[in-house]
Design an enzyme around this catalytic site. Structure first.
Site, PDB file in Angstrom:
ATOM      1  N   CYS A 192     -14.451 -12.964  -9.240  1.00  0.00           N
ATOM      2  CA  CYS A 192     -14.503 -14.406  -9.024  1.00  0.00           C
ATOM      3  C   CYS A 192     -13.240 -14.831  -8.277  1.00  0.00           C
ATOM      4  O   CYS A 192     -12.141 -14.391  -8.628  1.00  0.00           O
ATOM      5  CB  CYS A 192     -14.597 -15.137 -10.366  1.00  0.00           C
ATOM      6  SG  CYS A 192     -14.656 -16.932 -10.239  1.00  0.00           S
TER       7      CYS A 192
ATOM      8  N   GLU B  83     -22.278 -18.809  -9.682  1.00  0.00           N
ATOM      9  CA  GLU B  83     -21.774 -20.067  -9.113  1.00  0.00           C
ATOM     10  C   GLU B  83     -22.281 -21.273  -9.903  1.00  0.00           C
ATOM     11  O   GLU B  83     -21.551 -22.236 -10.118  1.00  0.00           O
ATOM     12  CB  GLU B  83     -22.147 -20.187  -7.636  1.00  0.00           C
ATOM     13  CG  GLU B  83     -21.581 -19.094  -6.752  1.00  0.00           C
ATOM     14  CD  GLU B  83     -20.073 -18.900  -6.862  1.00  0.00           C
ATOM     15  OE1 GLU B  83     -19.351 -19.884  -7.143  1.00  0.00           O
ATOM     16  OE2 GLU B  83     -19.620 -17.759  -6.671  1.00  0.00           O
TER      17      GLU B  83
ATOM     18  N   HIS C 198     -20.230 -22.335 -12.865  1.00  0.00           N
ATOM     19  CA  HIS C 198     -19.036 -23.129 -12.560  1.00  0.00           C
ATOM     20  C   HIS C 198     -19.337 -24.623 -12.667  1.00  0.00           C
ATOM     21  O   HIS C 198     -18.456 -25.414 -13.006  1.00  0.00           O
ATOM     22  CB  HIS C 198     -18.519 -22.832 -11.151  1.00  0.00           C
ATOM     23  CG  HIS C 198     -17.700 -21.587 -11.047  1.00  0.00           C
ATOM     24  ND1 HIS C 198     -16.476 -21.442 -11.661  1.00  0.00           N
ATOM     25  CD2 HIS C 198     -17.931 -20.428 -10.385  1.00  0.00           C
ATOM     26  CE1 HIS C 198     -15.989 -20.237 -11.384  1.00  0.00           C
ATOM     27  NE2 HIS C 198     -16.851 -19.605 -10.617  1.00  0.00           N
TER      28      HIS C 198
END
Length: 185
Positions: free
Chosen positions: A98, A141, A144
């Protein structure tokens, strides 16, 4: 414009993001900046919280991995207000990294297949089923956007083994080839 990547310890990475609409200021420029930032960091995905924005936006380009992962061919997406509406029971364990955790790679279990609904950069709605590596990147993603990060998937012993690296990330002393905004500096 290359934006700084917010790293572990930044509060925005833990915030729940909010939906946006076509009136969001300079959305096209933001999307372009996010792609440029991602490419500069040799990334394949980037979520808005990673550039300090608490909005539901992510960019992905996994086409460069098409040789090893055929499902990634032509897979370049802007996903605004994405919602994963279905996940398979079948899972795959694979190592992930990441941009917000430079130097850390850990095994993460993810659904092998997902169905996701989102809007593109023109705010047109799409729904698609993704498999394997493409599904993994979207799930990473997407998390997040809900304040979940790579470190949340690792065991306490793995966190302990990575403690020095995590502290270096927080303190801004982690080795990194791209521009970051560390929690302390």
């Amino acid at each position: 414009m290359i934006l700084p990547v917010y790293t572990y310890g930044q509060p925005v990475l833990r915030e729940k993001t909010h939906d946006i609409d076509a009136n969001y200021p300079e959305i096209k420029q933001l999307v372009a900046n996010m792609f440029e930032t991602m490419y500069n960091a040799d990334g394949i995905g980037l979520a808005a919280p990673q550039v300090g924005l608490s909005i539901r936006l992510l960019v992905i380009n996994v086409d460069p991995l098409k040789k090893d992962y055929p499902e990634c061919r032509d897979f370049k997406r802007v996903m605004i207000n994405p919602v994963i509406i279905e996940r398979s029971d079948e899972t795959i364990v694979r190592e992930e990294g990441c941009l917000s955790f430079p130097g850390i790679h850990e095994k993460v279990t993810r659904a092998a297949r997902i169905r996701v609904k989102y809007q593109d950069e023109h705010f047109e709605t799409h729904e698609e089923t993704l498999e394997n590596f493409a599904a993994r990147v979207v799930q990473h993603e997407y998390e997040h956007l809900d304040g979940t990060m790579l470190v949340d998937h690792i065991t306490p012993i793995r966190k302990q083994l990575n403690k020095r690296k995590l502290n270096n990330i927080i303190n801004g002393t982690a080795s990194c080839a791209y521009r970051v905004k560390a929690a302390k500096k």
